[in-house]
Design a protein around this motif. Structure first.
Motif, PDB file in Angstrom:
ATOM      1  N   ARG A   3     -39.569 -36.530  67.578  1.00 49.13           N
ATOM      2  CA  ARG A   3     -40.244 -36.843  68.835  1.00 49.13           C
ATOM      3  C   ARG A   3     -40.834 -35.556  69.377  1.00 49.13           C
ATOM      4  N   SER A   4     -42.134 -35.530  69.598  1.00 49.83           N
ATOM      5  CA  SER A   4     -42.772 -34.340  70.136  1.00 49.83           C
ATOM      6  C   SER A   4     -42.943 -34.486  71.644  1.00 49.83           C
ATOM      7  N   GLY A   5     -43.507 -33.493  72.248  1.00 49.79           N
ATOM      8  CA  GLY A   5     -43.732 -33.533  73.686  1.00 49.79           C
ATOM      9  C   GLY A   5     -42.547 -33.065  74.500  1.00 49.79           C
ATOM     10  N   GLN A   6     -41.545 -32.498  73.830  1.00 54.90           N
ATOM     11  CA  GLN A   6     -40.386 -31.956  74.533  1.00 54.90           C
ATOM     12  C   GLN A   6     -40.664 -30.493  74.850  1.00 54.90           C
ATOM     13  N   ASN A   7     -40.143 -30.027  75.971  1.00 55.69           N
ATOM     14  CA  ASN A   7     -40.419 -28.661  76.395  1.00 55.69           C
ATOM     15  C   ASN A   7     -39.154 -27.819  76.398  1.00 55.69           C
ATOM     16  N   SER A  92     -41.770 -27.597  72.249  1.00 57.62           N
ATOM     17  CA  SER A  92     -42.800 -26.556  72.405  1.00 57.62           C
ATOM     18  C   SER A  92     -42.676 -25.863  73.738  1.00 57.62           C
TER      19      SER A  92
END
Length: 92
Positions: A3-7, A92
């Motif tokens: 799952r992307s979009g994690q900070n 990211s």
């Protein structure tokens, strides 16, 4: 699939469901009933993962990644899922 979009340095949330051998939801489990493993870019990491019951056999977990990269979380319950629930995050 991660799952992307994690900070980085921001709470990441995931969910898991716990059922018994009759497929009935298991309620009342506490954080300490689970063993948690976290890896960052393929190496063990010591960030804390916390599991809390949401209701009706559903549990949420949170952790705060402290680095940019690929994170893998595995949560194990020795009775209900000794192989563990797994999730992956691209931070990211």
């Amino acid at each position: 699939m991660a799952r992307s979009g994690q900070n980085v340095n921001t709470t990441v949330r995931g969910m898991l469901a716990v059922f018994d051998s009759s497929d009935d939801p298991v309620t009342g489990l506490v954080n300490s009933a689970f063993t948690k493993y976290v890896a960052y870019n393929g190496a063990d990491n010591s960030v804390t993962v916390t599991v809390a019951e949401i209701g009706n056999g559903r549990y949420g977990y949170t952790f705060i990644p402290n680095n940019i990269g690929y994170w893998h979380v595995m949560i194990v319950h020795s009775t209900y899922n000794p192989r563990g629930w797994q999730d992956e995050f691209d931070v990211s």
